[in-house]
Motif scaffolding. Structure first.
Motif: not given
Length: 76
Positions: A43, A62, A25, A18, A28
């Motif tokens: 996480k 990602l 977060l 990240l 995402l």
């Protein structure tokens, strides 16, 4: 059931990914289609499992491989 039977040796590198991508977060979670709470559990290394569909979306968003996201630490 003793706690050590639930222990695992997988490390999640979501924080690093990240940071490298300048992504939050929350962003995402929105892009992957999971809740922030569930992504936070992953996480923080508290997840007991991850669906391949979720892993696929994480890697797509990602721009990484599963091995960039997860690693196994050897027993000492």
């Amino acid at each position: 059931m003793p706690a050590e039977t639930d222990a695992h040796a997988i490390t999640v590198h979501l924080d690093r990914l990240l940071e490298e991508r300048g992504m939050t977060l929350t962003e995402l979670a929105d892009r992957v289609g999971v809740t922030v709470a569930n992504l936070s559990i992953l996480k923080n290394g508290r997840a007991k499992a991850i669906r391949f569909t979720t892993l696929t979306r994480l890697c797509e968003v990602l721009g990484c491989q599963p091995g960039d996201l997860l690693s196994h630490r050897r027993a000492e």
